[in-house]
Write an enzyme that holds these catalytic residues in place. Structure first.
Site, mmCIF file in Angstrom:
data_model
loop_
_atom_site.group_PDB
_atom_site.id
_atom_site.type_symbol
_atom_site.label_atom_id
_atom_site.label_comp_id
_atom_site.label_asym_id
_atom_site.label_seq_id
_atom_site.Cartn_x
_atom_site.Cartn_y
_atom_site.Cartn_z
ATOM 1 N N ASN A 1 17.742 -20.324 -33.979
ATOM 2 C CA ASN A 1 17.022 -19.201 -33.372
ATOM 3 C C ASN A 1 15.874 -19.748 -32.531
ATOM 4 O OD1 ASN A 1 15.458 -16.959 -32.761
ATOM 5 N ND2 ASN A 1 15.537 -16.090 -34.815
ATOM 6 N N CYS B 1 11.225 -12.437 -30.346
ATOM 7 C CA CYS B 1 12.585 -12.726 -29.884
ATOM 8 C C CYS B 1 13.047 -11.802 -28.761
ATOM 9 C CB CYS B 1 13.565 -12.642 -31.050
ATOM 10 S SG CYS B 1 13.169 -13.762 -32.400
ATOM 11 N N HIS C 1 20.945 -11.752 -28.933
ATOM 12 C CA HIS C 1 19.984 -12.737 -29.420
ATOM 13 C C HIS C 1 20.648 -13.611 -30.471
ATOM 14 C CE1 HIS C 1 16.563 -14.629 -31.186
ATOM 15 N NE2 HIS C 1 16.499 -13.831 -32.232
#
Length: 345
Positions: free
Chosen positions: A302, A127, A272
């Site tokens: 996500n 990520c 994020h």
């Protein structure tokens, strides 16, 4: 005195300039709602929404590949900037879900775009891939200020979801982002452009096993073997939450302090987009008001390395990013890896 041994000399060296331009994005047309998820696993809309803030996510179609998303995002970037394909010197793809162990997804993307002769490779910082990739681009531009780098993020996490694990399969979605990284600004009226003002990256490898996506050479396979649960996303959620909040707050303050900035100097914070609870906890600990924290996790889930590019593009479309603003971005991913950057728009 040897200049390499003189830390004061090193700290005084100017950082190479990096400008990002022409942000392009792409998500699959297939939208999977929380109500769709109820038919796929043991869950419900209320459980997902209250714990994650996620309502929808986009999944690749059966005949669609992550590189297809990457190419569409890259083509949008090239159209936005007007930069000809032959001007691209590097293709760098940040992903933790490559189409193959080898070749790199970057080579596949470059081939589909019609790029035959450029530096092409992948970065896997999960990520945190976008922030890590910015740091790598900065190094390439230092070595060659004439470079024109196509920076792409793309994930196909829907291909690695375990539908028997309701705590993880509801979290992720697919998507891609792209931009050009150059040492000089590209003046493109009406389009998003930013200068990298400060960047900081870090990791804690002691925690590498708390989030994993299998499919590599860790396990030996022969033809005909079935895959195990480790082939899919596995995550120890509570531990990840604690580490993520702590690391995101710390790295955000570090990158601001590095540039002599404070939280009050931040016009917009784009973290994020992993989980609404993490986003809210980080914003609160940084002392940022809710209207300075951008959230779009509800629409995408996500998307790992692509979450910040997708969020920046949405923030610009919504008028949340304007010229002259300082935008703080920060991300956390498996490894553990984390990083933050200050972008001046």
């Amino acid at each position: 005195m040897d200049a390499l041994a003189d830390s004061s000399t090193l700290s005084a060296l100017p950082s190479p300039s990096l400008y990002l331009s022409g942000f392009g994005t792409c998500v699959p047309e297939k939208v999977v709602t929380n109500f769709d998820m109820e038919r796929l696993t043991d869950t419900n809309d209320e459980w997902i929404t209250t714990r994650t803030g996620i309502r929808n996510r986009h999944f690749l179609a059966a005949d669609e590949q992550p590189s297809d998303l990457a190419v569409r995002a890259a083509q949008q970037t090239l159209a936005n900037t007007g930069v000809p394909l032959e001007r691209i010197t590097h293709t760098i793809v940040a992903t933790c879900t490559p189409e193959y162990l080898s070749p790199s997804t970057a080579c596949v993307v470059a081939q589909k775009l019609g790029l035959r002769h450029c530096v092409a490779f992948d970065i896997n910082a999960a990520c945190t891939g976008f922030v890590y990739a910015l740091n790598v681009c900065q190094a390439f531009l230092c070595a060659d200020p004439q470079a024109c780098i196509l920076l792409v993020t793309v994930e196909g996490l829907s291909r690695r979801l375990n539908w028997k694990d309701r705590s993880t399969c509801v979290l992720f979605g697919d998507g891609a982002g792209a931009s050009l990284a150059t040492a000089q600004p590209l003046n493109i009226p009406g389009h998003l452009s930013a200068k990298l003002q400060s960047i900081q990256c870090s990791s804690d490898t002691e925690c590498w096993d708390l989030i994993c996506v299998g499919g590599g050479t860790h396990e030996a396979h022969v033809l005909g073997d079935s895959v195990s649960e480790t082939f899919f996303v596995t995550m120890q959620g509570r531990e990840v939450f604690k580490h993520a909040v702590r690391a995101l707050v710390s790295i955000s303050l570090e990158v601001l302090n590095k540039e002599g900035l404070s939280v009050e100097d931040v016009d917009l914070f784009i973290p994020h987009q992993a989980n609404l609870r993490i986003i809210e906890a980080v914003g609160s600990r940084l002392g940022l008001p809710a209207d300075k924290v951008f959230v779009n996790v509800g629409n995408y889930g996500n998307t790992s390395a692509s979450s910040i590019p997708l969020a920046m593009a949405d923030a610009f479309k919504q008028g949340r990013i304007k010229p002259g603003m300082k935008v703080l971005v920060a991300s956390f991913g498996s490894g553990f890896t984390w990083g933050a950057a200050v972008l001046q728009f």
